[in-house]
Write a protein that holds these residues in place. Sequence first.
Motif, PDB file in Angstrom:
ATOM      1  N   LYS A   1      82.610  80.034-115.019  1.00 32.94           N
ATOM      2  CA  LYS A   1      81.058  79.726-114.225  1.00 32.94           C
ATOM      3  C   LYS A   1      80.430  78.746-114.080  1.00 32.94           C
TER       4      LYS A   1
ATOM      5  N   GLY B   1      70.179  79.151-106.567  1.00 28.01           N
ATOM      6  CA  GLY B   1      70.129  80.793-107.964  1.00 28.01           C
ATOM      7  C   GLY B   1      71.036  80.372-109.153  1.00 28.01           C
TER       8      GLY B   1
ATOM      9  N   LEU C   1      75.419  86.275-109.059  1.00 26.38           N
ATOM     10  CA  LEU C   1      75.765  85.067-108.163  1.00 26.38           C
ATOM     11  C   LEU C   1      77.030  84.501-108.087  1.00 26.38           C
ATOM     12  N   PHE C   2      78.183  84.075-109.017  1.00 26.36           N
ATOM     13  CA  PHE C   2      79.283  83.261-109.153  1.00 26.36           C
ATOM     14  C   PHE C   2      80.827  84.389-109.020  1.00 26.36           C
TER      15      PHE C   2
ATOM     16  N   ALA D   1      78.779  75.584-112.023  1.00 31.90           N
ATOM     17  CA  ALA D   1      77.544  76.116-110.968  1.00 31.90           C
ATOM     18  C   ALA D   1      77.331  74.313-111.085  1.00 31.90           C
TER      19      ALA D   1
ATOM     20  N   THR E   1      76.494  82.210-102.706  1.00 27.31           N
ATOM     21  CA  THR E   1      76.037  81.036-103.139  1.00 27.31           C
ATOM     22  C   THR E   1      76.219  79.544-101.931  1.00 27.31           C
ATOM     23  N   LYS E   2      76.569  80.165-101.226  1.00 31.36           N
ATOM     24  CA  LYS E   2      76.277  79.681 -99.996  1.00 31.36           C
ATOM     25  C   LYS E   2      75.151  79.370 -99.616  1.00 31.36           C
TER      26      LYS E   2
ATOM     27  N   THR F   1      72.988  75.545-107.640  1.00 31.27           N
ATOM     28  CA  THR F   1      72.879  77.139-108.515  1.00 31.27           C
ATOM     29  C   THR F   1      73.247  76.316-110.191  1.00 31.27           C
TER      30      THR F   1
ATOM     31  N   ASN G   1      81.948  84.579-103.685  1.00 31.72           N
ATOM     32  CA  ASN G   1      81.338  83.120-102.424  1.00 31.72           C
ATOM     33  C   ASN G   1      80.426  83.258-101.922  1.00 31.72           C
TER      34      ASN G   1
ATOM     35  N   MET H   1      72.659  79.041-101.360  1.00 28.20           N
ATOM     36  CA  MET H   1      71.575  78.456-102.583  1.00 28.20           C
ATOM     37  C   MET H   1      72.249  77.334-102.138  1.00 28.20           C
TER      38      MET H   1
END
Length: 238
Positions: free
Chosen positions: A177, A14, A126-127, A181, A133-134, A139, A130, A136
Motif C-alpha cells: 500500500k 483518500g 482504498l488501495f 499512496a 483512487t482515481k 491518497t 483502482n 482522489m
Amino acid sequence: MPPCRRQSTMFLVGLSGGIASGKSTVVAVFRELGCAVIDADVIAREVVQPHFKAYQQIVQYFGTEILLESGEINRKALGNIIFSHPEKRQLLNSITHPEIQKEMLKQILKYFVLGYRYVILDIPLLFETNRLTKFMKHTVLVYCDPRTQLSRLMKRNGLSRAEAEARVASQLPLGEKRRLASHIIDNSGDRESTRRQVLRLHARLEDSLDYLWARLAVGTAVAGLGGLAYFLLRRFIS
C-alpha cells in the motif's frame, strides 16, 4: 475562517491504513483541526439501520430470520446467505448501493457548499481497488512497521502471535500500500510524532492548488461511488 475551510474549490483526499496501523489516531487529529472526514464504514452501516429505506427492503426480501433481537440486521447471518447465493448478493447490492451512493454524494456536496478546502474519505479498502483512487487528488496511508503492527494488534485484541499474524496476512501488506499512496504518515512512533506529521500534511493540503469539482461530473461520480458501494458492502457483511 475555521481550519480546512477557505475557498469554494475543493478536492478529495483518500485515507487508508491497515489493521492496527493507527488510522483512527490520524483521523482524530484531522478532526481536531476541523477537517471534514467522511467515514465509509459508518455510512455502510448506517444505511442498513432500521430507520433507513434499505433496511425495510432487506427485511422484505430476506425475511426476519436475519434480524437480531434488537431488530438490527445480523451481519453474520446475512453474509452467510449472500456468499452462498450469488443472485441474493446481487439483490442486496441493488438495495444498498443507491443508498450508499446518495449518502456519500450528499456529504461531499455538503462540504463543498460549506466551502471546505478538502474532504477526507476514510476508506479501509482504498488501495484494494483502482476504481476508487482515481477520484482522489491525494491518497494517504497510515503506516507502521510490521513489528509494531503485530505488537499493537496482539495487545489490542488479546490475540496470540499466530492469530495476529493470520489477521495481518489476510490484508494487502502495508508495504504494498505504501507504494500506492501519494503521502505516508508513519505511525510507528509515539502519538506526538504522528501528530506533527498530520499537521505538516494538513498545511500542505491547505496550500494546494488542486481542484475537485470537474472530477465530480455526475456520470463519473455515480459510476465511481457505485464501485465504492460494492466494497463498503463487503466491509458491512465481513
